[in-house]
Design a protein around this motif. Structure first.
Motif, PDB file in Angstrom:
ATOM      1  N   TYR A  74      -8.017   4.283   4.777  1.00 16.45           N
ATOM      2  CA  TYR A  74      -8.151   4.271   6.231  1.00 16.45           C
ATOM      3  C   TYR A  74      -6.915   4.862   6.911  1.00 16.45           C
ATOM      4  O   TYR A  74      -7.022   5.629   7.853  1.00 16.45           O
ATOM      5  CB  TYR A  74      -8.389   2.843   6.732  1.00 16.45           C
ATOM      6  CG  TYR A  74      -8.718   2.797   8.201  1.00 16.45           C
ATOM      7  CD1 TYR A  74      -9.970   3.186   8.666  1.00 16.45           C
ATOM      8  CD2 TYR A  74      -7.767   2.370   9.134  1.00 16.45           C
ATOM      9  CE1 TYR A  74     -10.267   3.159  10.023  1.00 16.45           C
ATOM     10  CE2 TYR A  74      -8.067   2.341  10.485  1.00 16.45           C
ATOM     11  CZ  TYR A  74      -9.314   2.733  10.921  1.00 16.45           C
ATOM     12  OH  TYR A  74      -9.611   2.719  12.274  1.00 16.45           O
TER      13      TYR A  74
ATOM     14  N   GLY B  37       0.813  -1.205   0.000  1.00 18.24           N
ATOM     15  CA  GLY B  37       0.000   0.000   0.000  1.00 18.24           C
ATOM     16  C   GLY B  37       0.846   1.255   0.000  1.00 18.24           C
ATOM     17  O   GLY B  37       2.077   1.219  -0.012  1.00 18.24           O
TER      18      GLY B  37
ATOM     19  N   ASN C   8       0.408   4.253   2.401  1.00 20.56           N
ATOM     20  CA  ASN C   8      -0.303   4.882   3.513  1.00 20.56           C
ATOM     21  C   ASN C   8       0.628   5.022   4.713  1.00 20.56           C
ATOM     22  O   ASN C   8       1.809   4.705   4.621  1.00 20.56           O
ATOM     23  CB  ASN C   8      -1.563   4.069   3.847  1.00 20.56           C
ATOM     24  CG  ASN C   8      -1.241   2.642   4.219  1.00 20.56           C
ATOM     25  OD1 ASN C   8      -0.638   2.373   5.243  1.00 20.56           O
ATOM     26  ND2 ASN C   8      -1.635   1.695   3.355  1.00 20.56           N
TER      27      ASN C   8
ATOM     28  N   SER D 220       2.181   1.475   5.726  1.00 23.52           N
ATOM     29  CA  SER D 220       2.666   0.537   4.707  1.00 23.52           C
ATOM     30  C   SER D 220       4.183   0.609   4.561  1.00 23.52           C
ATOM     31  O   SER D 220       4.839   1.481   5.127  1.00 23.52           O
ATOM     32  CB  SER D 220       1.993   0.829   3.364  1.00 23.52           C
ATOM     33  OG  SER D 220       2.362   2.109   2.894  1.00 23.52           O
TER      34      SER D 220
ATOM     35  N   MET E  86      -7.386   0.030   2.625  1.00 29.61           N
ATOM     36  CA  MET E  86      -6.290   0.213   3.577  1.00 29.61           C
ATOM     37  C   MET E  86      -5.661   1.595   3.413  1.00 29.61           C
ATOM     38  O   MET E  86      -5.414   2.295   4.397  1.00 29.61           O
ATOM     39  CB  MET E  86      -5.248  -0.892   3.346  1.00 29.61           C
ATOM     40  CG  MET E  86      -4.102  -0.870   4.313  1.00 29.61           C
ATOM     41  SD  MET E  86      -4.495  -1.825   5.759  1.00 29.61           S
ATOM     42  CE  MET E  86      -2.871  -2.150   6.369  1.00 29.61           C
ATOM     43  N   ASN E  87      -5.412   1.994   2.179  1.00 25.62           N
ATOM     44  CA  ASN E  87      -4.833   3.315   1.920  1.00 25.62           C
ATOM     45  C   ASN E  87      -5.743   4.431   2.412  1.00 25.62           C
ATOM     46  O   ASN E  87      -5.277   5.410   2.991  1.00 25.62           O
ATOM     47  CB  ASN E  87      -4.542   3.488   0.438  1.00 25.62           C
ATOM     48  CG  ASN E  87      -3.362   2.650  -0.037  1.00 25.62           C
ATOM     49  OD1 ASN E  87      -2.531   2.225   0.755  1.00 25.62           O
ATOM     50  ND2 ASN E  87      -3.309   2.392  -1.327  1.00 25.62           N
TER      51      ASN E  87
ATOM     52  N   ASN F 116      -9.396  -7.573  10.189  1.00 21.90           N
ATOM     53  CA  ASN F 116      -9.125  -6.293  10.815  1.00 21.90           C
ATOM     54  C   ASN F 116     -10.311  -5.354  10.624  1.00 21.90           C
ATOM     55  O   ASN F 116     -10.856  -5.255   9.524  1.00 21.90           O
ATOM     56  CB  ASN F 116      -7.877  -5.641  10.204  1.00 21.90           C
ATOM     57  CG  ASN F 116      -6.611  -6.392  10.544  1.00 21.90           C
ATOM     58  OD1 ASN F 116      -6.609  -7.286  11.374  1.00 21.90           O
ATOM     59  ND2 ASN F 116      -5.523  -6.039   9.898  1.00 21.90           N
TER      60      ASN F 116
ATOM     61  N   LEU G 123      -3.231  -8.314   1.335  1.00 22.68           N
ATOM     62  CA  LEU G 123      -4.502  -7.633   1.574  1.00 22.68           C
ATOM     63  C   LEU G 123      -5.548  -8.003   0.536  1.00 22.68           C
ATOM     64  O   LEU G 123      -5.213  -8.330  -0.608  1.00 22.68           O
ATOM     65  CB  LEU G 123      -4.293  -6.118   1.533  1.00 22.68           C
ATOM     66  CG  LEU G 123      -3.226  -5.558   2.475  1.00 22.68           C
ATOM     67  CD1 LEU G 123      -3.030  -4.077   2.219  1.00 22.68           C
ATOM     68  CD2 LEU G 123      -3.607  -5.814   3.920  1.00 22.68           C
TER      69      LEU G 123
ATOM     70  N   GLU H  48     -11.636  -5.670   6.786  1.00 20.10           N
ATOM     71  CA  GLU H  48     -10.863  -6.388   5.783  1.00 20.10           C
ATOM     72  C   GLU H  48     -10.365  -7.726   6.303  1.00 20.10           C
ATOM     73  O   GLU H  48      -9.938  -7.851   7.439  1.00 20.10           O
ATOM     74  CB  GLU H  48      -9.662  -5.540   5.364  1.00 20.10           C
ATOM     75  CG  GLU H  48      -8.807  -6.211   4.333  1.00 20.10           C
ATOM     76  CD  GLU H  48      -7.746  -5.296   3.756  1.00 20.10           C
ATOM     77  OE1 GLU H  48      -7.447  -5.478   2.576  1.00 20.10           O
ATOM     78  OE2 GLU H  48      -7.221  -4.444   4.479  1.00 20.10           O
TER      79      GLU H  48
ATOM     80  N   LEU I  37      -7.384   0.528  14.898  1.00 23.41           N
ATOM     81  CA  LEU I  37      -7.501  -0.769  14.238  1.00 23.41           C
ATOM     82  C   LEU I  37      -7.589  -1.885  15.273  1.00 23.41           C
ATOM     83  O   LEU I  37      -6.816  -1.933  16.219  1.00 23.41           O
ATOM     84  CB  LEU I  37      -6.296  -1.022  13.322  1.00 23.41           C
ATOM     85  CG  LEU I  37      -6.399  -2.286  12.465  1.00 23.41           C
ATOM     86  CD1 LEU I  37      -7.455  -2.107  11.375  1.00 23.41           C
ATOM     87  CD2 LEU I  37      -5.053  -2.621  11.845  1.00 23.41           C
TER      88      LEU I  37
ATOM     89  N   ILE J 175     -12.666   0.526   8.260  1.00 23.34           N
ATOM     90  CA  ILE J 175     -11.987  -0.581   7.597  1.00 23.34           C
ATOM     91  C   ILE J 175     -12.609  -1.877   8.096  1.00 23.34           C
ATOM     92  O   ILE J 175     -12.931  -2.013   9.279  1.00 23.34           O
ATOM     93  CB  ILE J 175     -10.458  -0.545   7.843  1.00 23.34           C
ATOM     94  CG1 ILE J 175      -9.740  -1.548   6.940  1.00 23.34           C
ATOM     95  CG2 ILE J 175     -10.128  -0.753   9.295  1.00 23.34           C
ATOM     96  CD1 ILE J 175      -8.228  -1.344   6.889  1.00 23.34           C
TER      97      ILE J 175
END
Length: 142
Positions: free
Chosen positions: A139, A53, A55, A58, A136-137, A99, A130, A110, A79, A108
Motif C-alpha cells: 500500500y 516494514g 515502505n 516505515s 502495508m508494504n 486502518n 502489524l 488491517e 489512510l 489496505i
C-alpha cells in the motif's frame, strides 16, 4: 524498576491503569480530531515511533515533527486511522486500531496494535505491531 520495549522504567514513569487509560483516550481524541496542538502536548520531545516494514512510512520516526510528518504521509496515501479500543496496563497503553484506505489500485484493510510508553507523563515511544506487513508494504510503495 522494570523494562518495557528494551528500556528501563523508573517508578516515576508508572501510572495507575486509570491514568494510562485516560492518556490513551486523550491520544485517540487528539488523533481522531486531527488536533495538532492537543496531540503535540501528549508527546515527549524525544518521542520515537517504530513502524515495521519496508515502505514509504516505515522505520523509526524520531521527534515530534517526524511523528507529524508520518501522520501527514499516511494521510497523503488516503489512510483512515480508526482507534477502536484503548487498553491500559501497569506501564503502558495499547491502542487497537483498524486502518483502511484506497490509493490508485491499492487498498489496505488491517487491524493492528500500537503501544505507548511514557516518560515524565508524556508519550516517549510508540511501537506498532502489524497483522499483514506485506499489505502495508504494497500500500505504501515508495
Amino acid at each position: 524498576m522494570g523494562e518495557f520495549l528494551g528500556r528501563t522504567l523508573h517508578p516515576a514513569d508508572r501510572a495507575d491503569p486509570a491514568s494510562l487509560y485516560a492518556l490513551g483516550e486523550e491520544f485517540r481524541a487528539a488523533q481522531t480530531g486531527k488536533d495538532p496542538v492537543r496531540l503535540r502536548a501528549l508527546l515527549h520531545d524525544e518521542v520515537e515511533w517504530v513502524l515495521p516494514g519496508d515502505n514509504a512510512v516505515s522505520g523509526t520516526a524520531r521527534g515530534i515533527d517526524a511523528i507529524f510528518e508520518r501522520f501527514a504521509a499516511m494521510a497523503a496515501y488516503g489512510l483512515d486511522i480508526h482507534i477502536e479500543h484503548v487498553t491500559a496496563g501497569r506501564d503502558a497503553v495499547a491502542l487497537i486500531l483498524h486502518n483502511t484506505g484506497h490509493q490508485d489500485d491499492r487498498a489496505i484493510d488491517e487491524h493492528l496494535v500500537s503501544t505507548l510508553a511514557l516518560r515524565d507523563g508524556r508519550i516517549v515511544r510508540i511501537e506498532t505491531y502489524l497483522t499483514d506487513i506485506d499489505m502495508m508494504n504494497a500500500y505504501f510503495t515508495r
